[in-house]
Design an enzyme around this catalytic site. Structure first.
Site, PDB file in Angstrom:
ATOM      1  N   HIS A 397       0.814  -1.214   0.000  1.00 46.00           N
ATOM      2  CA  HIS A 397       0.000   0.000   0.000  1.00 46.00           C
ATOM      3  C   HIS A 397       0.852   1.270   0.000  1.00 46.00           C
ATOM      4  CE1 HIS A 397      -3.806   1.829  -0.050  1.00 46.00           C
ATOM      5  NE2 HIS A 397      -4.438   1.047   0.793  1.00 46.00           N
ATOM      6  N   ASP A 401      -2.170   1.997  -4.791  1.00 44.97           N
ATOM      7  CA  ASP A 401      -3.439   2.417  -4.196  1.00 44.97           C
ATOM      8  C   ASP A 401      -4.478   1.314  -4.344  1.00 44.97           C
ATOM      9  OD1 ASP A 401      -2.362   4.886  -3.558  1.00 44.97           O
ATOM     10  OD2 ASP A 401      -3.014   5.812  -5.440  1.00 44.97           O
TER      11      ASP A 401
END
Length: 425
Positions: A397, A401
């Site tokens: 992450h 995204d």
């Protein structure tokens, strides 16, 4: 008589030290040229150390689990003639086996007498050979795996290969010439056990543990799961195998998944990337080097299908098969086990419903394949049986995204559900 000293070889690529994983010989053993003496572990690959001479082992330079510097004394062998060590300059380590205090033993077993005798490991046993309980007989990884599957204690099997190496034929003879133990008391299966086994984490298992711990501590993992209707791609696979299987080889689902990755990544270059979190640099790569997670006797390995973007289905299938065989046999090279840009992991029929694969750093994505099951689905208002499969994928992450990850997996889904689009340019 003379002494031939074998030093820890330079594996290459600037490696200054390696871990001694396992000895295949002990002090007093007679060895022959090209016989494997020990296995050592680099960052990723297991490397065999063969003997360049005939002779008798007179000392070992380390214990399994010990990290040894390149150039340090690995083993000393008594040979006919002068050897490669002068009498006056012979190191002290050659005269007596080294025994570092801190080095762990390969395996320690603490056991007390069970109430009833346990069932023998193999269902039948043929011609036997006496070995010490901790003696490791010579055998290839494939033979060790075969023996494990058959429930045979390898140390009981007489080896007919060079230097007593146990062959597949020796396992067959052990079973064929033995007597069935089917009459063993059923009560033995219910005997109370109080034994314990301590297994040091060394070799490949230690490397795997370190890499998995490092990945979970450094990356911000998140997973995304989507189900895919693979009925059409499975029909295409069956058709291609029927038409070309005899001449080009059989296709599994993996080459189609590799092709889907390649095509989907054209629109999601941020996922075919590596993240150097120390330098704070993301490198996006045009080449798609797909790591294919493969289980071997010594643990999980990830051989790499290089330039998957330039390979046909059959080319990918052939390379996947070649690399998997090399990894399972412990013959994959360091180059074949490094350099991936994205990883594909599958447990095949054991794939379960959902998994949460751990990233293969410094990559930022790993695509996990679960098993194919037939389920009733609603298609155009009608209930029909379809072949369904989940993709359980994980992403970093810090780089990827959530929306990008979801759209990437949806792109793979669309390609596999309409497999003709895999080949439309």
């Amino acid at each position: 008589m003379g002494t031939h000293v074998i030093k820890m070889p330079d594996i290459g690529e600037g490696i200054a030290e390696v871990e001694l994983s396992v000895w295949h010989v002990k002090v007093g053993d007679m060895v022959v040229e090209d016989q494997v003496l020990a296995d050592v572990m680099t960052d990723k690959a297991m490397v065999d150390i063969p003997s360049p001479v005939h002779g008798k082992v007179i000392s070992l330079g380390g214990e399994p689990g010990e990290v040894m510097a390149v150039g340090s004394i690995l083993i000393s062998i008594e040979v006919e003639g002068a050897g490669n060590v002068k009498e006056s300059a012979q190191p002290a380590a050659v005269a007596a086996p080294a025994a570092p205090v801190a080095a762990p033993k390969v395996e320690t077993v603490v056991a007390s007498k069970p109430v009833a005798a346990p069932r023998p490991a193999a269902v039948c046993q043929g011609p036997m050979v006496a070995r010490e309980a901790d003696e490791r007989p010579l055998a290839s990884p494939a033979v060790r795996k075969h023996a494990l599957d058959l429930g045979i204690q390898l140390r009981l099997v007489r080896g007919t290969g060079p230097a007593g190496r146990v062959l597949h034929e020796d396992l067959d003879a052990y079973l064929a010439e033995g007597q069935s133990n089917a009459s063993a008391p059923v009560a033995a299966a219910y005997a109370q056990r109080t034994d314990e086994q301590q297994i040091p984490v060394i070799g490949m298992r230690r490397k795997i543990a370190q890499r998995m711990q490092d990945a979970t501590q450094r990356a911000a993992h998140f997973s995304y799961v989507e189900e895919i209707d693979v009925t059409a791609v499975e029909e295409l696979r069956a058709h291609l195998n029927e038409k070309h299987g005899a001449t080009r080889g059989k296709l599994t689902l993996l080459p189609f998944l590799v092709r889907a990755l390649v095509v989907a990544l054209r629109d999601f270059p941020q996922i075919n990337a590596r993240y150097d979190d120390e330098a704070q640099v993301i490198t996006r790569l045009g080449a798609v080097h797909v790591g294919v997670a493969t289980q071997s006797d010594i643990g999980l390995m990830v051989p790499v299908v290089r330039h998957a973007e330039a390979r046909s289905l059959w080319d990918s299938a052939s390379e996947i098969s070649r690399l998997a065989t090399a990894a399972r046999n412990g013959k994959a090279s360091r180059d074949e086990l490094s350099g991936s840009t994205i990883t594909l992991t599958s447990l095949g029929a054991l794939g379960g419903i959902v998994s949460t694969p751990v990233l293969n750093l410094p990559e930022v994505a790993i695509v996990g394949v679960n098993k194919i099951v037939e389920r009733p689905m609603v298609v155009k208002g009608q209930i029909v049986i379809r072949k369904m499969m989940n993709l359980s994928s994980s992403f970093d992450h810090r780089v990827v995204d959530g929306m990008d990850a979801a759209q990437f997996i949806q792109a793979i889904r669309g390609l596999l559900e309409q497999p003709a689009t895999l080949f439309v340019e």
